[in-house]
Every structure is written in structure tokens, then in C-alpha cells.
Scaffold this active site. Structure first.
Site, PDB file in Angstrom:
ATOM      1  N   ASP A   1      56.176   2.176 -25.630  1.00  0.00           N
ATOM      2  CA  ASP A   1      54.902   1.048 -25.756  1.00  0.00           C
ATOM      3  C   ASP A   1      55.291  -0.183 -24.891  1.00  0.00           C
ATOM      4  O   ASP A   1      54.246  -0.657 -24.628  1.00  0.00           O
ATOM      5  CB  ASP A   1      54.729   0.915 -27.140  1.00  0.00           C
ATOM      6  CG  ASP A   1      54.024   2.074 -27.844  1.00  0.00           C
ATOM      7  OD1 ASP A   1      53.181   2.730 -27.355  1.00  0.00           O
ATOM      8  OD2 ASP A   1      54.411   2.353 -28.952  1.00  0.00           O
TER       9      ASP A   1
ATOM     10  N   ASN B   1      63.460   7.155 -26.190  1.00  0.00           N
ATOM     11  CA  ASN B   1      63.370   7.798 -27.230  1.00  0.00           C
ATOM     12  C   ASN B   1      63.705   9.429 -27.362  1.00  0.00           C
ATOM     13  O   ASN B   1      64.502   9.616 -26.469  1.00  0.00           O
ATOM     14  CB  ASN B   1      61.650   7.592 -28.044  1.00  0.00           C
ATOM     15  CG  ASN B   1      60.860   8.616 -26.902  1.00  0.00           C
ATOM     16  OD1 ASN B   1      61.107   9.767 -26.712  1.00  0.00           O
ATOM     17  ND2 ASN B   1      60.108   7.614 -26.279  1.00  0.00           N
TER      18      ASN B   1
HETATM   19  O1  PMT Z   1      59.233  16.295 -26.985  1.00  0.00           O
HETATM   20  P1  PMT Z   1      59.688  16.909 -28.089  1.00  0.00           P
HETATM   21  O2  PMT Z   1      60.910  16.757 -28.453  1.00  0.00           O
HETATM   22  O3  PMT Z   1      59.087  18.490 -28.235  1.00  0.00           O
HETATM   23  O4  PMT Z   1      58.775  16.354 -29.250  1.00  0.00           O
HETATM   24  C1  PMT Z   1      57.562  16.249 -29.449  1.00  0.00           C
HETATM   25  C2  PMT Z   1      56.752  15.041 -29.871  1.00  0.00           C
HETATM   26  C3  PMT Z   1      57.168  14.769 -31.256  1.00  0.00           C
HETATM   27  C4  PMT Z   1      57.164  13.913 -28.857  1.00  0.00           C
HETATM   28  C5  PMT Z   1      55.058  15.331 -29.774  1.00  0.00           C
HETATM   29  O5  PMT Z   1      54.718  16.257 -30.431  1.00  0.00           O
HETATM   30  C6  PMT Z   1      54.238  13.844 -29.925  1.00  0.00           C
HETATM   31  O6  PMT Z   1      54.231  13.860 -31.134  1.00  0.00           O
HETATM   32  N1  PMT Z   1      54.156  13.192 -29.012  1.00  0.00           N
HETATM   33  C7  PMT Z   1      53.502  11.884 -29.418  1.00  0.00           C
HETATM   34  C8  PMT Z   1      54.248  10.935 -29.758  1.00  0.00           C
HETATM   35  C9  PMT Z   1      53.817   9.370 -30.090  1.00  0.00           C
HETATM   36  O7  PMT Z   1      54.389   8.796 -30.875  1.00  0.00           O
HETATM   37  O8  PMT Z   1      52.870   9.160 -29.622  1.00  0.00           O
HETATM   38  P2  PMT Z   1      52.244   7.590 -29.773  1.00  0.00           P
HETATM   39  O9  PMT Z   1      51.721   7.549 -31.098  1.00  0.00           O
HETATM   40  O10 PMT Z   1      53.005   6.465 -29.395  1.00  0.00           O
HETATM   41  O11 PMT Z   1      50.729   7.771 -28.890  1.00  0.00           O
HETATM   42  C10 PMT Z   1      49.786   8.224 -29.130  1.00  0.00           C
HETATM   43  C11 PMT Z   1      49.227   8.953 -28.140  1.00  0.00           C
HETATM   44  O12 PMT Z   1      48.965   8.146 -26.784  1.00  0.00           O
HETATM   45  C12 PMT Z   1      50.313  10.152 -27.511  1.00  0.00           C
HETATM   46  O13 PMT Z   1      49.416  11.261 -26.985  1.00  0.00           O
HETATM   47  C13 PMT Z   1      50.917   9.593 -26.447  1.00  0.00           C
HETATM   48  O14 PMT Z   1      51.410  10.483 -25.404  1.00  0.00           O
HETATM   49  C14 PMT Z   1      49.945   8.734 -25.720  1.00  0.00           C
HETATM   50  N2  PMT Z   1      50.305   7.250 -25.246  1.00  0.00           N
HETATM   51  C15 PMT Z   1      51.035   6.425 -25.971  1.00  0.00           C
HETATM   52  C16 PMT Z   1      51.564   5.329 -25.202  1.00  0.00           C
HETATM   53  C17 PMT Z   1      51.522   5.032 -24.150  1.00  0.00           C
HETATM   54  N3  PMT Z   1      51.647   3.897 -23.337  1.00  0.00           N
HETATM   55  N4  PMT Z   1      50.586   6.161 -23.121  1.00  0.00           N
HETATM   56  C18 PMT Z   1      50.037   7.120 -23.688  1.00  0.00           C
HETATM   57  O15 PMT Z   1      49.636   8.038 -22.923  1.00  0.00           O
END
Ligand code: PMT
Length: 399
Positions: free
Chosen positions: A277, A207
Site C-alpha cells: 500500500d 509481503n
Molecule cells: O500469493 P499467495 O501466497 O497464493 O496468497 C494469496 C493471497 C492471500 C495474497 C490472495 O489470495 C489475496 O488475498 N490477495 C489480496 C491481498 C490483499 O490483502 O489485498 P488488499 O486487501 O490490500 O487489497 C484489496 C484488493 O485490491 C486486492 O485485490 C489487491 O490486489 C488490490 N490492490 C490493493 C492495493 C493496491 N495498491 N493495488 C491493488 O490492486
């Protein structure tokens, strides 16, 4: 300790022009700045430029009786809270590594007890050269010295690769100008960047995460006094000063590295990483060939690092991030509840110029009985505010 008095050493390199902007930004941040230039630096920028921007006389020579009658080199070395060498040329790095004192800047570096930050800037081949790398290893082993950068990318000479000087804002962000040591003595583990899930030896699913938000948070947490471990997916960023960076590639690697870091002791876990994911069910041993107009790739669910850490019986205070394009607040709060987090930071990544792969962000922070907005602002400033806010909640949870 927060720094107020910066001795900026400028050595010979085209990046010296950026140091003029660095002085301007340091002065704007309320710091006192004195500049020492090497002979090579004077070939690129005049002392008058730095004098006008710093409001202080610029020193260029060790054996100048008039300058020594003012602030002598030993006094200058004692005056500084922090020495920053930006740009640091390959030649200066070699002289510093050998402890030479053959010009004013090298002598001040020998005489000072202040921490010395070396910000390299040179052609990529010079940076990769074995002799330069040997000198870099000597500096890395020196407890008084920290290496800040270099960055990668296009260079003034037309080459591309490692060796670019960090931008002035990034250098300023690394200076410990923060009076607050709100995370003193705390162990903080942060995940950052994307993960890459291999399809075959040449392709992967990933991504747009650049890692900038997570690296800014790691730097802010370290400056607030924490011991910081940064579990990072593949990014093009220089390691933040004083932070233990553990590189990973896939979501499974990230879970393993983050769990190991938490096992070593962790008070606060922050997940900024954009973790894939799903991953391909299998990784082909050889490059997959085109055989039809369409193809289906079976995917399987990846482990969730954040949910796993938050679900431990010895879970640290846990903060997640959520990047959303619609219904930002409800999706973020839903994730906080489902993953049993203490707080979640939501970004609306549908806004151009914010969120993924940009220098700026705007966030809403949620906790079980409240919320607060931050930005739009630079990720450096957002990170500073987040560290202040999270450490307050961490303190409250410990009471
Ligand atoms: O890296 P940059 O270019 O500076 O951009 C920053 C960012 C937009 C990536 C960051 O600010 C951000 O929002 N990160 C979360 C991205 C996201 O979409 O997360 P999610 O909604 O898929 O997951 C939710 C949370 O669970 C996140 O804290 C993620 O790190 C965590 N997660 C998700 C899936 C997984 N398999 N393991 C995890 O730990």
C-alpha cells in the site's frame, strides 16, 4: 478440447519416482494413462511400477515385435489426446528439439498430432547450460509443444536452483481435463504475487504472497478457454502453460503493466496480488548505513491498480481479493463497495496453513446480493471453482 487419454513419457532422471505418483493421481482423476519409458528411465524405476499403477502394459522398446503386434507405435501416437514427458531429461529435450526418432518415445513424439507437454527435470547447471537453453528455445518456438516448469529449489544432487520437476499435483492441474470452456474467447487479465518497494539498492518492503493463488487462477482460466495475461510480482513459480506472463517489481510497475494489458482488450480483471500500500518516499542511491538506534522511513501511498481498472469508463468485469485477519466479511464487502467491484474473494489469513504462501486456501466470495464459501481445499481446486462461479456472473452481467 478436454483430454482423457494421456501418453506419459518417462525419461532418465531421479524425478522419475515422482512420475509414479503422477500416474496414480491421473488414474484417480479418471484419465486413461499409457506409459512409455526410455532406457535411462528404467535405471531409476521399473516398468512394473508403472504397469501396476496404470493398469496397462508399459512400452520400452521401438523394435519389440510382441509389443508392436499389440498397440504399435503409430497407433500409440494416434491414441493419445495429450503427450506428457515427465521427467524430461536434458538428453531427451535435445533429441526432441532435433526431431530425432532413435527410440520409442522420440518416435511417438514425431508421429503424434497430440499436444506435447515437456516437464523438464535436471541439475541446475545442466538447465542453465547454453546448449540446453538453445534446445529449450527450439521447443518454445514449436506450436505443438508446451514447456511446463521447471520449478526452482533444492535438488536431489544437493544443488539449489532451477531444474526441479513440477510436483505431480501441479502437472495434473495443467492438464486440460475440464469439459467446460466457460471463458472461451474471453480476455482475462490477472495480477498475482507481491510487489517490492525499494528502500535502497539492497533492501525493499514486501509481503508473504507466493503468487500461488493467482497462478492457479491463471491456469484455470486458460483451461476454461480464456486468453490470459498474468501481471506478476516477483515469485518463484514456473509460468502457467499457455499464459502470457508479464513480470513486474513495484506497485507502480503493476499499475502500468495491468493498464497496458487492459488497453489491449479485457473482459475480466482479477486482482489476487498483494500490493504494497505504501512505498518509501525516495529510494536511496547507495546502501543506507546504520547511524543511530532508530530510524524513520517516510512512506507515500502507492497507486491502487484494482480501483484504477474498476474506475475506467470501459471497465471490464472486475474481481478483487481481500486478505483479512479480523472482521473478514465486513472489511471485504467494504472494499468491494469502495473500489466499485463486481465481486470480491475474501480469505481469512489468520488461519495457519491457509492463505499466504501455502498450497491451500478457504475463501468467501461476495457479490452485491449474495455470497458463497469454498474450501478449505487446494488453491488449484479453489481456482477451478472460482473460475466456474465468476464466469456465471460474467455471463449474467453481459445479458
Ligand atoms: O500469493 P499467495 O501466497 O497464493 O496468497 C494469496 C493471497 C492471500 C495474497 C490472495 O489470495 C489475496 O488475498 N490477495 C489480496 C491481498 C490483499 O490483502 O489485498 P488488499 O486487501 O490490500 O487489497 C484489496 C484488493 O485490491 C486486492 O485485490 C489487491 O490486489 C488490490 N490492490 C490493493 C492495493 C493496491 N495498491 N493495488 C491493488 O490492486
Amino acid at each position: 478440447m478436454a483430454v482423457r487419454r494421456i501418453l506419459l513419457g518417462v525419461t532418465g532422471g531421479i524425478a522419475a519416482y515422482k512420475s509414479a505418483e503422477l500416474v496414480r493421481q491421473m488414474k484417480k482423476a479418471g484419465l486413461e494413462v499409457r506409459v512409455v519409458m526410455t532406457r535411462g528411465a528404467e535405471a531409476f524405476v521399473t516398468p512394473l511400477t508403472f504397469q501396476a499403477l496404470s493398469g496397462e502394459p508399459v512400452r520400452t522398446s521401438l523394435l519389440d515385435p510382441e509389443a508392436e503386434a499389440g498397440m504399435g507405435h503409430i497407433e500409440l501416437a494416434k491414441w493419445a489426446d495429450q503427450v506428457v514427458i515427465a521427467p524430461a531429461s536434458a538428453d531427451f529435450i535435445a533429441r526432441l528439439a532435433q526431431g530425432m526418432a532413435d527410440d520409442l518415445l522420440a518416435t511417438v513424439c514425431c508421429a503424434t498430432e497430440a499436444p506435447i507437454a515437456v516437464v523438464p527435470a535436471m541439475n541446475q547447471a545442466m538447465w542453465s547450460n547454453g546448449r540446453t537453453q538453445r534446445n529449450i528455445r527450439l521447443l518454445e518456438a514449436d506450436p505443438q509443444i508446451e514447456l511446463w516448469g521447471p520449478d526452482q529449489g533444492a535438488q536431489a544432487c544437493g544443488d539449489t536452483g532451477p531444474g526441479r520437476m513440477l510436483e505431480p499435483e501441479a502437472i495434473l492441474g495443467m492438464l486440460n481435463t475440464n469439459e467446460s470452456q466457460a471463458l472461451a474467447g474471453k480476455n482475462v487479465v490477472i495480477t498475482a504475487g507481491p510487489t517490492r518497494e525499494p528502500i535502497d539498492p539492497v533492501r525493499y518492503i514486501s509481503n508473504h504472497s507466493s503468487g500461488k493463488m493467482g497462478y492457479a487462477l491463471a491456469s484455470a482460466a486458460r483451461k476454461a478457454g480464456a486468453r490470459v495475461t498474468l501481471v506478476s510480482g516477483p515469485v518463484m513459480l514456473a509460468p502457467p502453460a499457455g499464459v502470457d506472463v508479464r513480470p513486474v517489481t513495484t506497485a507502480e510497475d503493476m499499475l502500468q503493466a495491468a493498464s497496458a494489458a487492459v488497453d489491449e482488450g479485457c473482459d475480466l480483471f482479477i486482482a489476487t496480488a498483494a500490493v504494497a500500500d505504501y512505498r518509501p518516499e525516495t529510494c536511496a542511491g547507495d546502501k543506507i548505513k546504520k547511524s543511530s538506534d532508530a530510524m524513520a522511513l517516510p512512506l507515500v501511498r502507492n497507486p491502487d491498480t484494482l480501483a484504477t481498472i474498476a474506475g475506467r469508463t470501459d471497465a471490464p468485469f472486475t474481481v478483487g481479493f481481500a486478505a483479512e485477519t479480523t472482521d473478514v466479511a465486513s472489511y471485504a464487502v467494504g472494499k468491494m463497495q469502495r473500489k466499485k467491484l463486481n465481486m470480491i474473494v475474501a480469505n481469512d489469513v489468520s488461519v495457519p496453513g491457509l492463505g499466504f504462501n501455502s498450497d491451500d486456501n478457504a475463501v468467501i466470495v461476495f457479490w452485491p446480493d449474495g455470497q458463497a464459501s469454498m474450501g478449505p481445499d487446494s488453491k488449484t481446486n479453489i481456482a477451478r471453482q472460482l473460475v466456474a462461479m465468476i464466469s456465471e456472473h460474467l455471463d449474467r452481467a453481459a445479458r
